[in-house]
Design a protein around this motif. Structure first.
Motif, PDB file in Angstrom:
ATOM      1  N   MET A   1       3.176   5.057  -3.153  1.00 32.42           N
ATOM      2  CA  MET A   1       3.623   5.203  -1.784  1.00 32.42           C
ATOM      3  C   MET A   1       2.410   4.965  -0.879  1.00 32.42           C
ATOM      4  SD  MET A   1       5.535   8.414   0.049  1.00 32.42           S
ATOM      5  CE  MET A   1       6.560   8.597  -1.369  1.00 32.42           C
ATOM      6  N   LYS A   2       2.628   4.141   0.140  1.00 38.95           N
ATOM      7  CA  LYS A   2       1.548   3.800   1.057  1.00 38.95           C
ATOM      8  C   LYS A   2       1.898   4.197   2.483  1.00 38.95           C
ATOM      9  CE  LYS A   2      -0.582  -0.002  -1.313  1.00 38.95           C
ATOM     10  NZ  LYS A   2      -1.280  -1.239  -1.118  1.00 38.95           N
ATOM     11  N   LYS A   3       0.878   4.585   3.221  1.00 35.93           N
ATOM     12  CA  LYS A   3       1.056   4.885   4.639  1.00 35.93           C
ATOM     13  C   LYS A   3       1.493   3.606   5.342  1.00 35.93           C
ATOM     14  CE  LYS A   3      -1.408   6.706   8.597  1.00 35.93           C
ATOM     15  NZ  LYS A   3      -2.705   7.204   9.089  1.00 35.93           N
ATOM     16  N   TYR A   4       2.434   3.738   6.274  1.00 31.80           N
ATOM     17  CA  TYR A   4       2.998   2.574   6.949  1.00 31.80           C
ATOM     18  C   TYR A   4       2.824   2.720   8.456  1.00 31.80           C
ATOM     19  CZ  TYR A   4       6.109  -1.352   7.708  1.00 31.80           C
ATOM     20  OH  TYR A   4       6.618  -2.568   8.061  1.00 31.80           O
ATOM     21  N   GLU A   5       2.269   1.706   9.085  1.00 33.08           N
ATOM     22  CA  GLU A   5       2.078   1.684  10.537  1.00 33.08           C
ATOM     23  C   GLU A   5       3.049   0.682  11.152  1.00 33.08           C
ATOM     24  OE1 GLU A   5      -0.026   3.553  12.354  1.00 33.08           O
ATOM     25  OE2 GLU A   5      -0.945   4.522  10.620  1.00 33.08           O
ATOM     26  N   PHE A   6       3.855   1.143  12.085  1.00 36.11           N
ATOM     27  CA  PHE A   6       4.727   0.238  12.822  1.00 36.11           C
ATOM     28  C   PHE A   6       3.913  -0.415  13.918  1.00 36.11           C
ATOM     29  CE2 PHE A   6       7.712   3.373  11.068  1.00 36.11           C
ATOM     30  CZ  PHE A   6       8.567   2.504  10.396  1.00 36.11           C
ATOM     31  N   THR A   7       4.139  -1.700  14.130  1.00 35.90           N
ATOM     32  CA  THR A   7       3.312  -2.444  15.064  1.00 35.90           C
ATOM     33  C   THR A   7       4.014  -2.798  16.368  1.00 35.90           C
ATOM     34  OG1 THR A   7       3.923  -4.508  13.982  1.00 35.90           O
ATOM     35  CG2 THR A   7       1.890  -3.428  13.237  1.00 35.90           C
TER      36      THR A   7
END
Length: 62
Positions: free
Chosen positions: A1-7
């Motif tokens: 599981m990876k941290k996800y940044e919305f752009t």
């Protein structure tokens, strides 16, 4: 599981992105499933699809 940044609004609705930008929520992605936590160190809670993320964030919009 990876941290996800919305752009931006290419993934989230404008309303959801505004809430996301002003919040301490951290999002994570594992395969096609999204999770959130109150901050990077909190327990992760499953949300589901990108549509579910938009619905979740829009609940906090004014």
């Amino acid at each position: 599981m990876k941290k996800y940044e919305f752009t931006g609004t290419n993934e989230l609705t404008r309303k959801a992105f505004e809430v996301y930008s002003d919040s301490s929520f951290t999002f994570w992605k594992d395969g096609d499933n999204f999770y959130y936590s109150d901050n990077p160190n909190s327990e992760k809670v499953e949300l589901g699809s990108l549509e579910d993320v938009n619905e979740f964030l829009e609940r906090f919009a004014e």
